[in-house]
Scaffold this motif. Sequence first.
Motif, PDB file in Angstrom:
ATOM      1  N   LEU A 250      15.490  -3.128   6.241  1.00 32.41           N
ATOM      2  CA  LEU A 250      14.318  -2.863   7.068  1.00 32.41           C
ATOM      3  C   LEU A 250      13.564  -1.609   6.667  1.00 32.41           C
ATOM      4  N   ALA A 251      14.091  -0.842   5.707  1.00 36.48           N
ATOM      5  CA  ALA A 251      13.478   0.446   5.376  1.00 36.48           C
ATOM      6  C   ALA A 251      12.045   0.287   4.881  1.00 36.48           C
ATOM      7  N   VAL A 252      11.820  -0.635   3.953  1.00 33.59           N
ATOM      8  CA  VAL A 252      10.486  -0.785   3.365  1.00 33.59           C
ATOM      9  C   VAL A 252       9.471  -1.299   4.390  1.00 33.59           C
TER      10      VAL A 252
ATOM     11  N   GLY B  38       0.795  -1.215   0.000  1.00 31.27           N
ATOM     12  CA  GLY B  38       0.000   0.000   0.000  1.00 31.27           C
ATOM     13  C   GLY B  38       0.826   1.262   0.000  1.00 31.27           C
ATOM     14  N   LEU B  39       2.061   1.189  -0.501  1.00 31.47           N
ATOM     15  CA  LEU B  39       2.938   2.339  -0.569  1.00 31.47           C
ATOM     16  C   LEU B  39       3.175   2.722  -2.023  1.00 31.47           C
ATOM     17  N   HIS B  40       3.340   4.011  -2.269  1.00 34.96           N
ATOM     18  CA  HIS B  40       3.674   4.452  -3.613  1.00 34.96           C
ATOM     19  C   HIS B  40       5.096   4.020  -3.946  1.00 34.96           C
ATOM     20  N   ALA B  41       5.354   3.787  -5.246  1.00 32.28           N
ATOM     21  CA  ALA B  41       6.679   3.336  -5.663  1.00 32.28           C
ATOM     22  C   ALA B  41       7.765   4.340  -5.278  1.00 32.28           C
ATOM     23  N   ALA B  42       7.452   5.637  -5.363  1.00 29.80           N
ATOM     24  CA  ALA B  42       8.436   6.648  -4.979  1.00 29.80           C
ATOM     25  C   ALA B  42       8.747   6.577  -3.489  1.00 29.80           C
ATOM     26  N   VAL B  43       7.741   6.253  -2.666  1.00 27.03           N
ATOM     27  CA  VAL B  43       7.977   6.112  -1.227  1.00 27.03           C
ATOM     28  C   VAL B  43       8.911   4.943  -0.953  1.00 27.03           C
ATOM     29  N   VAL B  44       8.744   3.852  -1.693  1.00 25.38           N
ATOM     30  CA  VAL B  44       9.626   2.691  -1.527  1.00 25.38           C
ATOM     31  C   VAL B  44      11.071   3.059  -1.856  1.00 25.38           C
ATOM     32  N   LEU B  45      11.269   3.749  -2.984  1.00 18.12           N
ATOM     33  CA  LEU B  45      12.625   4.148  -3.371  1.00 18.12           C
ATOM     34  C   LEU B  45      13.248   5.087  -2.338  1.00 18.12           C
ATOM     35  N   LEU B  46      12.487   6.079  -1.881  1.00 17.45           N
ATOM     36  CA  LEU B  46      13.010   7.018  -0.898  1.00 17.45           C
ATOM     37  C   LEU B  46      13.290   6.325   0.434  1.00 17.45           C
ATOM     38  N   ALA B  47      12.446   5.371   0.824  1.00 17.30           N
ATOM     39  CA  ALA B  47      12.667   4.656   2.083  1.00 17.30           C
ATOM     40  C   ALA B  47      13.952   3.846   2.034  1.00 17.30           C
ATOM     41  N   VAL B  48      14.185   3.148   0.925  1.00 15.84           N
ATOM     42  CA  VAL B  48      15.419   2.363   0.804  1.00 15.84           C
ATOM     43  C   VAL B  48      16.643   3.276   0.828  1.00 15.84           C
TER      44      VAL B  48
ATOM     45  N   LEU C 237      16.925   6.300   2.230  1.00 14.22           N
ATOM     46  CA  LEU C 237      17.106   6.838   3.576  1.00 14.22           C
ATOM     47  C   LEU C 237      17.610   5.769   4.539  1.00 14.22           C
ATOM     48  N   GLY C 238      17.054   4.558   4.445  1.00 11.60           N
ATOM     49  CA  GLY C 238      17.489   3.490   5.341  1.00 11.60           C
ATOM     50  C   GLY C 238      18.939   3.105   5.142  1.00 11.60           C
ATOM     51  N   SER C 239      19.373   3.040   3.883  1.00 11.13           N
ATOM     52  CA  SER C 239      20.770   2.685   3.620  1.00 11.13           C
ATOM     53  C   SER C 239      21.718   3.778   4.090  1.00 11.13           C
ATOM     54  N   SER C 240      21.308   5.045   3.983  1.00  7.31           N
ATOM     55  CA  SER C 240      22.171   6.137   4.437  1.00  7.31           C
ATOM     56  C   SER C 240      22.246   6.208   5.958  1.00  7.31           C
ATOM     57  N   LEU C 241      21.189   5.770   6.653  1.00  5.51           N
ATOM     58  CA  LEU C 241      21.185   5.838   8.114  1.00  5.51           C
ATOM     59  C   LEU C 241      21.812   4.619   8.763  1.00  5.51           C
ATOM     60  N   ALA C 242      21.564   3.426   8.222  1.00  2.00           N
ATOM     61  CA  ALA C 242      22.007   2.207   8.903  1.00  2.00           C
ATOM     62  C   ALA C 242      22.609   1.185   7.962  1.00  2.00           C
ATOM     63  N   GLY C 243      23.040   1.573   6.779  1.00  5.66           N
ATOM     64  CA  GLY C 243      23.747   0.651   5.893  1.00  5.66           C
ATOM     65  C   GLY C 243      22.857  -0.467   5.383  1.00  5.66           C
ATOM     66  N   ILE C 244      23.414  -1.687   5.367  1.00  2.00           N
ATOM     67  CA  ILE C 244      22.701  -2.835   4.803  1.00  2.00           C
ATOM     68  C   ILE C 244      21.442  -3.141   5.600  1.00  2.00           C
ATOM     69  N   VAL C 245      21.578  -3.148   6.937  1.00  2.00           N
ATOM     70  CA  VAL C 245      20.413  -3.442   7.775  1.00  2.00           C
ATOM     71  C   VAL C 245      19.327  -2.390   7.562  1.00  2.00           C
TER      72      VAL C 245
END
Length: 371
Positions: free
Chosen positions: A332-334, A308-318, A320-328
Amino acid sequence: MPRTLSSTKTRAALRISARISLELLLILVMAAVVLWALGQMWSVIWPLVVGLLLTTLTWPLARFLRGCGWAPALAASVVTLLFLLVATGIAALIAVPVASQSGELADGVAEGIERVREWAAGPPLNIDDAQIAQATDTAAARLQSSAGSLVTAVVAGVSTVVDGVITAVLALFLMFFFLKDGPRFLPWLAHQLPGRLATDIPAVAARSWDTLGAFVRSQALVGLLDAILIGLGLWALGVPLVLPLAVLTFISAFIPVVGALFAGVVAVLIALVFNGPTDALIALAIIVVVQQLEGNVFQPMIQSRGLGLHAAVVLLAVTLGSSLAGIVGSLLAVPVAALIAVVWNYLREQLSHPPQEPESNERHAGDAVVS
């Protein structure tokens, strides 16, 4: 006449802005405290997260067995054993073909290194054997000078492997207990919470569980598409070890960024060793195209529909998650973004005004006409 600012409205707007800024600041401070607490408890939280993700993958079978009259403990035990067998079989699909062709692989690696040396000796590089020997001596001297850091890196790597094994064992035990006692958790939680929390938190937890299941299923579908497309491309090129490479591609889909990079490098190296540089370049092009399709088309589309997420939200979440906590963080971003959306949607439902009933409107209109 030119309009002048109203001092009363200006002061009111400033007070409202200050109040909103203070509330946002308090929310950010609270979020920072929560993240800090999660970081302190990460050794417990990470196995819990992995166990939950594995449970969402194996729960449909356990639910089917329980529906057939099996005892919860028996159904959980059987599903856990089947999961171990499947995981062992996947490892065998990778290890056995590689071990059977290890001799050819070693010879091919040596031949590939010799090809690279011959290519470097020709134009445009024109690197002769003396320069190669000098570079080798320089590299050996650097390795000797950095022996301490290498030992530290090896110890850190061993520690990481040990932590990974411990996490896997804990996650497996947690998966068993989740499969066995999971359906009793929400009723138990409802009895432990006071007031309205006894209704709200179990409702959010149930929706979050459905969201995690959708995430795991969508990620598995993306990995399957990657494995099929890359496997077909390697098979068309005549690259050996196609089945292990396809299985490795499927597994690596669950590890963002690094997983796809590792599987791609292994496939290209094997194509270079056995088929030569031309097929290796073609294999590299196939892998790059498929991974670009995965990252920019398949994954956003499938996960946006399932979560139920927009495709752009998925890309931005990944990102942001990689920049904050790397691989983990990228892993877990999505699901974290999807869980935040679940909580927000539930809060919006609870805070919104209920729709007016048409019958009451019609009744009031009738009364007005009669009067």
